[in-house]
Design a protein around this motif. Sequence first.
Motif, short mmCIF file in Angstrom:
data_model
loop_
_atom_site.label_atom_id
_atom_site.label_comp_id
_atom_site.label_asym_id
_atom_site.label_seq_id
_atom_site.Cartn_x
_atom_site.Cartn_y
_atom_site.Cartn_z
N GLU A 169 -70.23 33.41 17.39
CA GLU A 169 -70.12 33.71 15.78
C GLU A 169 -69.65 32.75 15.44
OE1 GLU A 169 -68.84 37.27 12.51
OE2 GLU A 169 -68.72 37.52 15.03
N GLY A 170 -69.84 32.08 13.90
CA GLY A 170 -68.82 31.28 13.14
C GLY A 170 -69.05 29.75 13.48
N ILE A 171 -70.08 29.51 14.33
CA ILE A 171 -70.24 27.93 14.76
C ILE A 171 -71.34 27.44 13.63
CG2 ILE A 171 -71.17 26.59 16.39
CD1 ILE A 171 -68.86 28.07 17.45
N GLU A 172 -70.75 26.13 13.15
CA GLU A 172 -71.68 25.56 12.21
C GLU A 172 -73.03 24.74 12.96
OE1 GLU A 172 -70.21 22.09 9.91
OE2 GLU A 172 -70.23 23.27 8.04
N LYS A 224 -76.12 22.13 11.95
CA LYS A 224 -76.62 21.39 11.17
C LYS A 224 -78.19 21.25 11.65
CE LYS A 224 -72.42 19.25 9.57
NZ LYS A 224 -71.60 17.99 9.45
N LYS A 262 -75.05 19.62 4.76
CA LYS A 262 -74.12 20.64 5.20
C LYS A 262 -74.80 21.42 6.29
CE LYS A 262 -72.31 21.18 0.31
NZ LYS A 262 -72.05 22.08 -0.73
N SER A 294 -73.49 28.52 9.21
CA SER A 294 -72.57 29.14 10.12
C SER A 294 -73.56 30.19 10.84
CB SER A 294 -71.26 29.82 9.64
OG SER A 294 -70.58 28.75 8.97
N THR A 295 -73.02 30.54 12.26
CA THR A 295 -73.77 31.58 12.96
C THR A 295 -73.54 32.97 12.73
OG1 THR A 295 -72.47 31.32 14.95
CG2 THR A 295 -74.68 30.08 14.79
N ASP A 296 -74.08 33.88 12.81
CA ASP A 296 -73.86 35.39 12.44
C ASP A 296 -73.40 36.06 13.79
OD1 ASP A 296 -76.07 35.80 13.75
OD2 ASP A 296 -77.41 36.49 12.22
N ALA A 323 -78.51 31.41 13.09
CA ALA A 323 -78.56 30.67 11.98
C ALA A 323 -80.10 30.36 11.85
CB ALA A 323 -77.65 29.58 12.20
N VAL A 358 -74.71 20.84 16.62
CA VAL A 358 -73.40 21.45 16.53
C VAL A 358 -72.44 20.30 16.85
CG1 VAL A 358 -71.55 22.88 17.37
CG2 VAL A 358 -73.74 23.71 17.40
N ASP A 376 -67.21 20.98 17.55
CA ASP A 376 -66.79 22.19 17.58
C ASP A 376 -65.58 22.26 18.42
OD1 ASP A 376 -66.88 25.27 16.88
OD2 ASP A 376 -66.60 25.13 19.11
#
Length: 204
Positions: A70-73, A75, A92, A95-97, A102, A124, A127
């Motif tokens: 969770e929370g990984i951005e 693109k 941009k 973010s993953t849930d 995503a 990604v 990270d």
Amino acid sequence: MTNNFKTNWIGKLLIAATFSMPICLFAQDKKTSEKKDATPVAASMKLNFAEVDSVKVINVSLAAGEKPLEGIEVKFYVKRSLSLLPLISNGKGVSTDEKGGASVKFPKDLPGDCNGTIVVIAKVEDDENYGSFETKDSVKWGTIISISAQEEEWEKRSMSGTGSRVPTFLIATAGVIIIVVWGILLYVIFSLVGIKKAGIIKKQ
């Protein structure tokens, strides 16, 4: 008396050192094992495509082992001839849930190859726990452009064109710059010649 005291003191010191060594080694082994346990599991990413009510959506799911990330951005890009085209403005990410998912909508009228195939890339980048990784897949969601249309597009004037396909305003701008530069040079030359003649006449 003094010798006995020294002997007892040295003996106690040796006994204490003997018992402390296994404790230190055990503590070091424990710290080493904790560090190994703290190393994150390598992350994996899956890419899939869905179309609901004529809306095309690109989905990704991230996990480390069986744990959703969770929370990984993430693109999203589409592979073009010379670069990657971001599917979100300004490059941009999403973010993953809590389930590690995503998604992003696929744009309409995005040209593909002669079969309409487009290569989609999910990335990604840098990270703090899992570093950089990506996955890609192809889908026939692109607009098919005929060969005649491609040739017509190729013949159009553009910023990347050469020869007869260079935009007219660039040719005009270059011509004006050349004329101005040569005009200044000729003016300076004639001015120098005039100054030289004026000096010769003055001396006479």
